[in-house]
Write a protein that holds these residues in place. Structure first.
Motif, mmCIF file in Angstrom:
data_model
loop_
_atom_site.group_PDB
_atom_site.id
_atom_site.type_symbol
_atom_site.label_atom_id
_atom_site.label_comp_id
_atom_site.label_asym_id
_atom_site.label_seq_id
_atom_site.Cartn_x
_atom_site.Cartn_y
_atom_site.Cartn_z
ATOM 1 N N GLN A 222 10.332 -0.273 -8.374
ATOM 2 C CA GLN A 222 11.083 -1.315 -9.088
ATOM 3 C C GLN A 222 12.232 -0.733 -9.909
ATOM 4 O O GLN A 222 13.118 -1.453 -10.342
ATOM 5 N N LYS A 223 12.244 0.588 -10.096
ATOM 6 C CA LYS A 223 13.341 1.234 -10.820
ATOM 7 C C LYS A 223 14.601 1.353 -9.965
ATOM 8 O O LYS A 223 15.664 1.704 -10.491
ATOM 9 N N CYS A 224 14.489 1.075 -8.656
ATOM 10 C CA CYS A 224 15.665 1.069 -7.768
ATOM 11 C C CYS A 224 16.389 -0.261 -7.966
ATOM 12 O O CYS A 224 16.147 -1.237 -7.242
ATOM 13 N N GLN A 225 17.267 -0.309 -8.923
ATOM 14 C CA GLN A 225 17.835 -1.582 -9.352
ATOM 15 C C GLN A 225 18.903 -2.151 -8.417
ATOM 16 O O GLN A 225 19.351 -3.279 -8.601
ATOM 17 N N LYS A 226 19.297 -1.409 -7.390
ATOM 18 C CA LYS A 226 20.248 -1.937 -6.409
ATOM 19 C C LYS A 226 19.547 -2.658 -5.263
ATOM 20 O O LYS A 226 20.203 -3.249 -4.405
ATOM 21 N N LEU A 227 18.214 -2.621 -5.243
ATOM 22 C CA LEU A 227 17.459 -3.233 -4.153
ATOM 23 C C LEU A 227 17.692 -4.742 -4.081
ATOM 24 O O LEU A 227 17.596 -5.443 -5.081
ATOM 25 N N THR A 228 17.970 -5.212 -2.866
ATOM 26 C CA THR A 228 18.066 -6.648 -2.623
ATOM 27 C C THR A 228 16.984 -7.119 -1.650
ATOM 28 O O THR A 228 16.658 -8.300 -1.614
ATOM 29 N N CYS A 229 16.434 -6.180 -0.851
ATOM 30 C CA CYS A 229 15.425 -6.525 0.142
ATOM 31 C C CYS A 229 14.313 -5.477 0.110
ATOM 32 O O CYS A 229 14.590 -4.275 0.159
ATOM 33 N N LEU A 230 13.059 -5.941 0.034
ATOM 34 C CA LEU A 230 11.929 -5.026 -0.077
ATOM 35 C C LEU A 230 10.768 -5.550 0.766
ATOM 36 O O LEU A 230 10.386 -6.714 0.651
ATOM 37 N N LYS A 231 10.223 -4.682 1.631
ATOM 38 C CA LYS A 231 9.110 -5.065 2.495
ATOM 39 C C LYS A 231 8.015 -4.010 2.423
ATOM 40 O O LYS A 231 8.288 -2.820 2.560
ATOM 41 N N PHE A 232 6.781 -4.462 2.210
ATOM 42 C CA PHE A 232 5.625 -3.573 2.224
ATOM 43 C C PHE A 232 4.584 -4.123 3.181
ATOM 44 O O PHE A 232 4.320 -5.333 3.194
ATOM 45 N N CYS A 233 3.979 -3.227 3.943
ATOM 46 C CA CYS A 233 2.848 -3.604 4.783
ATOM 47 C C CYS A 233 1.714 -2.639 4.479
ATOM 48 O O CYS A 233 1.750 -1.470 4.883
ATOM 49 N N PHE A 234 0.737 -3.111 3.702
ATOM 50 C CA PHE A 234 -0.387 -2.274 3.283
ATOM 51 C C PHE A 234 -1.664 -2.593 4.069
ATOM 52 O O PHE A 234 -2.485 -1.741 4.305
ATOM 53 N N GLU A 235 -1.853 -3.818 4.434
ATOM 54 C CA GLU A 235 -2.955 -4.331 5.264
ATOM 55 C C GLU A 235 -4.332 -4.201 4.626
ATOM 56 O O GLU A 235 -5.071 -5.154 4.505
ATOM 57 N N ASN A 236 -4.700 -2.989 4.197
ATOM 58 C CA ASN A 236 -6.059 -2.775 3.703
ATOM 59 C C ASN A 236 -6.175 -2.854 2.177
ATOM 60 O O ASN A 236 -7.118 -2.370 1.590
ATOM 61 N N ILE A 237 -5.182 -3.496 1.543
ATOM 62 C CA ILE A 237 -5.233 -3.633 0.091
ATOM 63 C C ILE A 237 -6.418 -4.525 -0.310
ATOM 64 O O ILE A 237 -6.772 -5.476 0.383
ATOM 65 N N ASP A 238 -7.076 -4.175 -1.385
ATOM 66 C CA ASP A 238 -8.225 -4.945 -1.854
ATOM 67 C C ASP A 238 -7.783 -6.355 -2.269
ATOM 68 O O ASP A 238 -6.655 -6.568 -2.717
ATOM 69 N N GLN A 239 -8.683 -7.284 -2.112
ATOM 70 C CA GLN A 239 -8.399 -8.648 -2.552
ATOM 71 C C GLN A 239 -8.617 -8.728 -4.066
ATOM 72 O O GLN A 239 -9.600 -9.268 -4.557
ATOM 73 N N ASP A 240 -7.677 -8.166 -4.795
ATOM 74 C CA ASP A 240 -7.822 -8.014 -6.242
ATOM 75 C C ASP A 240 -6.684 -8.770 -6.922
ATOM 76 O O ASP A 240 -5.512 -8.389 -6.799
ATOM 77 N N GLU A 241 -7.022 -9.815 -7.642
ATOM 78 C CA GLU A 241 -6.001 -10.646 -8.290
ATOM 79 C C GLU A 241 -5.187 -9.839 -9.299
ATOM 80 O O GLU A 241 -3.981 -10.044 -9.448
ATOM 81 N N GLU A 242 -5.832 -8.909 -9.991
ATOM 82 C CA GLU A 242 -5.133 -8.099 -10.977
ATOM 83 C C GLU A 242 -4.066 -7.225 -10.316
ATOM 84 O O GLU A 242 -2.962 -7.071 -10.859
ATOM 85 N N VAL A 243 -4.381 -6.680 -9.142
ATOM 86 C CA VAL A 243 -3.409 -5.859 -8.413
ATOM 87 C C VAL A 243 -2.214 -6.708 -7.984
ATOM 88 O O VAL A 243 -1.053 -6.310 -8.115
#
Length: 264
Positions: A222-243
């Protein structure tokens, strides 16, 4: 853009050819045919745009180096896309490939698909070292899914971050045994791309990763302040509301962001 056969290239007045697309995906051509193709391409001295799809042709290490050697004779190329998925490529092949391909110093756009090969951390390093020579590079796509690069993913990033003009970066490390220790270094390296506007990262099926480490990565990026488009594919992330909330809080801090995609 015309899709050429080998015979058409042999018959073409190559001095007039500036754009080539070759689709030999799953064609099961022999290594000699692929080498002959690269020889014909090498005669196109005005070529600036090249796409070759060689998926599933068992090129191997030696012929990968020869392919690159002939392509680099076309010194005007600024756009290069090579699909080399499923081609029995090992570290030695990447080393030979990199030693040749680094000569294309006019590259602005580069896309390499090396999925389903046998590339380890040393191969990832060789690839990064080759790419680091492309000082004009603005758009980079690297697909390395289903190899075994592990910490080599970080070694690769350490090299390609020398390309300071990169504005669009897409990385795919699906099924590469990347763990939390590797991911901790990802974010800091991404911050070195000062002009980065679009970033995509695919980490599916790296089962040693935890959702907390992935959340920390987003917080760093998030410190990359010029970003206009961001995509992540993690798939196995825990179903954690806090995360989820932590990720959203990080995204809110990227003021220019207009598009975000999270696949879990």
């Amino acid at each position: 853009m015309k899709i050429y056969t080998l015979e058409e290239l042999q018959e073409q007045d190559v001095k007039d050819v500036i754009q080539i697309e070759i689709d030999w995906s799953m064609a099961y051509y022999g290594k000699e045919e692929i080498y002959k193709l690269s020889q014909e391409i090498s005669k196109c001295f005005n070529l600036d745009y090249l796409i070759i799809n060689l998926k599933g042709n068992s090129i191997g290490n030696e012929y990968l180096g020869l392919l690159a050697q002939n392509i680099t004779k076309c010194t005007k190329i600024y756009n290069l896309e090579l699909i080399l998925e499923w081609n029995s490529i090992w570290n030695q092949g990447i080393q030979k490939f990199g030693a040749q391909i680094q000569k294309l110093t006019n590259l602005i756009n580069l896309s390499l698909d090396l999925r389903i090969n046998s590339i380890r951390k040393e191969g990832a390093l060789y690839l990064g070292q080759a790419i680091s020579h492309f000082s004009k590079l603005q758009n980079l796509e690297l697909f390395l899914g289903n190899n075994f690069v592990r910490e080599g993913a970080v070694m690769l990033l350490l090299e390609i971050r020398k390309c300071q003009d990169i504005q669009r970066l897409a990385l795919e490390f699906n099924l590469n045994s990347i763990d939390d220790n590797d991911l901790q270094q990802f974010g800091q390296n991404i911050l070195n791309f000062k002009n980065l506007k679009e970033f995509s990262l695919d980490l599916k099926q790296n089962y040693e990763l935890t959702s907390m480490a992935q959340s920390k990565l987003v917080n760093q990026i998030q410190k990359c302040q010029k970003l206009t488009c961001l995509k992540f594919c993690f798939e196995n992330i825990d179903q954690d509301e806090e995360v989820y909330q932590q990720i959203l809080n990080s995204l809110y801090k990227i003021k220019r962001l207009t598009f975000f995609q999270l696949s879990i």
